[in-house]
Scaffold this motif. Sequence first.
Motif, PDB file in Angstrom:
ATOM      1  N   THR A  56       0.813  -1.218   0.000  1.00 18.61           N
ATOM      2  CA  THR A  56       0.000   0.000   0.000  1.00 18.61           C
ATOM      3  C   THR A  56       0.848   1.271   0.000  1.00 18.61           C
ATOM      4  O   THR A  56       0.358   2.348  -0.325  1.00 18.61           O
ATOM      5  CB  THR A  56      -0.931   0.004   1.230  1.00 18.61           C
ATOM      6  OG1 THR A  56      -1.616  -1.244   1.301  1.00 18.61           O
ATOM      7  CG2 THR A  56      -1.975   1.103   1.133  1.00 18.61           C
ATOM      8  N   LEU A  57       2.124   1.169   0.361  1.00 20.69           N
ATOM      9  CA  LEU A  57       2.976   2.345   0.499  1.00 20.69           C
ATOM     10  C   LEU A  57       3.849   2.572  -0.734  1.00 20.69           C
ATOM     11  O   LEU A  57       4.113   1.650  -1.510  1.00 20.69           O
ATOM     12  CB  LEU A  57       3.877   2.177   1.729  1.00 20.69           C
ATOM     13  CG  LEU A  57       3.152   2.137   3.074  1.00 20.69           C
ATOM     14  CD1 LEU A  57       4.057   1.539   4.140  1.00 20.69           C
ATOM     15  CD2 LEU A  57       2.692   3.535   3.483  1.00 20.69           C
ATOM     16  N   GLU A  60       9.394   3.265  -3.123  1.00 18.29           N
ATOM     17  CA  GLU A  60      10.502   3.961  -3.781  1.00 18.29           C
ATOM     18  C   GLU A  60      10.753   5.322  -3.146  1.00 18.29           C
ATOM     19  O   GLU A  60      11.892   5.725  -2.933  1.00 18.29           O
ATOM     20  CB  GLU A  60      10.208   4.106  -5.274  1.00 18.29           C
ATOM     21  CG  GLU A  60      10.167   2.788  -6.033  1.00 18.29           C
ATOM     22  CD  GLU A  60      11.457   2.000  -5.854  1.00 18.29           C
ATOM     23  OE1 GLU A  60      12.550   2.602  -5.947  1.00 18.29           O
ATOM     24  OE2 GLU A  60      11.368   0.776  -5.615  1.00 18.29           O
ATOM     25  N   ALA A  61       9.665   6.041  -2.861  1.00 22.50           N
ATOM     26  CA  ALA A  61       9.809   7.370  -2.248  1.00 22.50           C
ATOM     27  C   ALA A  61      10.450   7.257  -0.869  1.00 22.50           C
ATOM     28  O   ALA A  61      11.305   8.074  -0.495  1.00 22.50           O
ATOM     29  CB  ALA A  61       8.447   8.048  -2.140  1.00 22.50           C
ATOM     30  N   LEU A  62      10.062   6.228  -0.116  1.00 19.53           N
ATOM     31  CA  LEU A  62      10.621   6.053   1.226  1.00 19.53           C
ATOM     32  C   LEU A  62      12.091   5.638   1.174  1.00 19.53           C
ATOM     33  O   LEU A  62      12.917   6.142   1.940  1.00 19.53           O
ATOM     34  CB  LEU A  62       9.804   5.010   1.989  1.00 19.53           C
ATOM     35  CG  LEU A  62       8.532   5.535   2.655  1.00 19.53           C
ATOM     36  CD1 LEU A  62       7.627   4.390   3.073  1.00 19.53           C
ATOM     37  CD2 LEU A  62       8.879   6.391   3.857  1.00 19.53           C
ATOM     38  N   LYS A  63      12.426   4.741   0.262  1.00 21.44           N
ATOM     39  CA  LYS A  63      13.820   4.307   0.165  1.00 21.44           C
ATOM     40  C   LYS A  63      14.719   5.447  -0.288  1.00 21.44           C
ATOM     41  O   LYS A  63      15.870   5.555   0.136  1.00 21.44           O
ATOM     42  CB  LYS A  63      13.916   3.119  -0.789  1.00 21.44           C
ATOM     43  CG  LYS A  63      13.357   1.827  -0.194  1.00 21.44           C
ATOM     44  CD  LYS A  63      13.540   0.656  -1.134  1.00 21.44           C
ATOM     45  CE  LYS A  63      13.033  -0.631  -0.478  1.00 21.44           C
ATOM     46  NZ  LYS A  63      13.194  -1.819  -1.352  1.00 21.44           N
ATOM     47  N   ILE A 238       2.571   5.236  11.295  1.00 21.99           N
ATOM     48  CA  ILE A 238       3.946   5.712  11.328  1.00 21.99           C
ATOM     49  C   ILE A 238       4.571   5.660   9.938  1.00 21.99           C
ATOM     50  O   ILE A 238       5.183   6.625   9.467  1.00 21.99           O
ATOM     51  CB  ILE A 238       4.778   4.876  12.325  1.00 21.99           C
ATOM     52  CG1 ILE A 238       4.306   5.156  13.760  1.00 21.99           C
ATOM     53  CG2 ILE A 238       6.267   5.171  12.185  1.00 21.99           C
ATOM     54  CD1 ILE A 238       4.940   4.255  14.805  1.00 21.99           C
ATOM     55  N   ALA A 239       4.388   4.536   9.258  1.00 24.17           N
ATOM     56  CA  ALA A 239       4.951   4.398   7.911  1.00 24.17           C
ATOM     57  C   ALA A 239       4.300   5.380   6.932  1.00 24.17           C
ATOM     58  O   ALA A 239       4.975   5.959   6.075  1.00 24.17           O
ATOM     59  CB  ALA A 239       4.768   2.963   7.421  1.00 24.17           C
ATOM     60  N   GLU A 243       5.953   8.303   4.623  1.00 21.86           N
ATOM     61  CA  GLU A 243       5.734   8.319   3.176  1.00 21.86           C
ATOM     62  C   GLU A 243       5.224   9.677   2.715  1.00 21.86           C
ATOM     63  O   GLU A 243       5.699  10.227   1.711  1.00 21.86           O
ATOM     64  CB  GLU A 243       4.732   7.229   2.779  1.00 21.86           C
ATOM     65  CG  GLU A 243       4.480   7.164   1.282  1.00 21.86           C
ATOM     66  CD  GLU A 243       3.053   6.772   0.943  1.00 21.86           C
ATOM     67  OE1 GLU A 243       2.880   5.812   0.185  1.00 21.86           O
ATOM     68  OE2 GLU A 243       2.113   7.446   1.423  1.00 21.86           O
ATOM     69  N   MET A 244       4.252  10.247   3.439  1.00 22.40           N
ATOM     70  CA  MET A 244       3.702  11.538   3.039  1.00 22.40           C
ATOM     71  C   MET A 244       4.739  12.650   3.151  1.00 22.40           C
ATOM     72  O   MET A 244       4.788  13.564   2.318  1.00 22.40           O
ATOM     73  CB  MET A 244       2.457  11.862   3.869  1.00 22.40           C
ATOM     74  CG  MET A 244       1.274  10.960   3.555  1.00 22.40           C
ATOM     75  SD  MET A 244      -0.292  11.467   4.332  1.00 22.40           S
ATOM     76  CE  MET A 244       0.065  11.171   6.064  1.00 22.40           C
TER      77      MET A 244
END
Length: 356
Positions: A56-57, A60-63, A238-239, A243-244
Motif C-alpha cells: 500500500t505504500l 521507492e519514495a521512502l527508500k 507511522i509508515a 511516506e507523506m
Amino acid sequence: MIFFDGEGSEISSAAAKGIERIYFKENFRRAHHSEPGGIEELPRIYDFYCEGFLRTLDREALKKAAPRIVVDLNHSPAADLLPGLLADLGCEVTELNSHVHEKGIDSSAEALTRAMDRLSRIVVPLGAVAGFWIGPSGEKVRMVDATGRIYHDREALCLLTALVCRAKPGGSLVVPVAAPQAIDDLAQMAGVVVQRTRADGRSLNEAARNRQVRMVASLDGRFGFPAFQPHFDGLFTIAKILEMCARTGLTLAQAFEGVPQRTYLHQQLACSWEYKGGLMRRMSEDAIDRSASFVDGVRIDTGRGWVLVLPDQHRPVVHLFAESADPAIADRLCGEYRDKVAAWLEEISQSVTAGK
C-alpha cells in the motif's frame, strides 16, 4: 474492556448495553466447560498483514528519503513487526523498549509524559527526522518532530490532515464531531470532503469503509488509512506519515506551520448518569432556530465559533467543547455554556427531588 465483531469493528453501544444488562441480571445460560471452544491462529496472518502493509505504500519514495527515526515500541507486540517493516522501507530505526513484555507496559498518564519527554530528548542528538511512541494495543500513536517538539493528540490530528491534503487532493476524511475546525479549512483548500461522525470507534470505522475515504481519525491519537484497512493501525500510521513527508518534501514542523491556529477549549463537567437525558433535551431546546448538529451530542455554530455539549459514554461526565479564531469568543462560549449546563443540572436535580 472493548469487544469487537467479526469484521474487526467495535460493537455498537446498544449491543454493549444489552450485554451489560444480561450480565448483571445473570440472565444467561451457563455453558459447559467444553462448549466455549479454543483459540486458533490463522495461518500466515502475519505474512498477509506485512504484504498488504508494504504493497500500500510508496516504497521507492521512502527508500529514496531513507528517513532516520526513533520509535518507542513500549514493550508492545508491535516490536515483533514494525522495526522489520520500516527497515524494508529503507528507514533507519533506533528502537526503544523493543522487548515484548506485558508487565513492562505502563499506560498511566504519568508514564506517557515521561516516555514522550525521553523520546523528545533522544530525537534531537540523533539527528532523527521524527520520533514516534506507539500504544500498547498498536492503535495509538504520539509523535515528536526533529526539533523535539511533542505533538499532542489534537495537534497530531491537524498535522496528519495537513499532510494528507498536501500529498494528494480529493477524497474525504472521517473525523468526530468535536474535531477542530482547522481540519475543514485544510480540507477545503485541497478539495477534500470532511465527514463528521459519532466519536465511538464503530461509527468511525463504518464511515471509513467508503472507498473515497483517505484517512479516519479519533481525538485520542488513533488513525486509520482505508487504502490499507479502515481500522485504527498505529504501525501503518507511522509508515504512512514518513511516506507523506517523503512525497511532499515537508518535515513535520513545516507541515504543522500550515495549520490554521484557533483557540480550542475542552472541559469535563460532572453529570450523573440519570441526568444526561434531561440535560441533552435542554441543550436541544436551546439549539432551536439555530445552526446546530445532532450527530453526536448537540453542536451549535454561532458563525464566529462553535460549542458542543457531549455526554460521555463510559463515565458520569459531559464534555464541553468550544472553538473560535478569536480567543475571547471561545472563552465566552465556554463560560456561557458551562453556566447553562450547571443551571440545567440544578433544575433537573430539583425536579427529581420534588418528584420523590
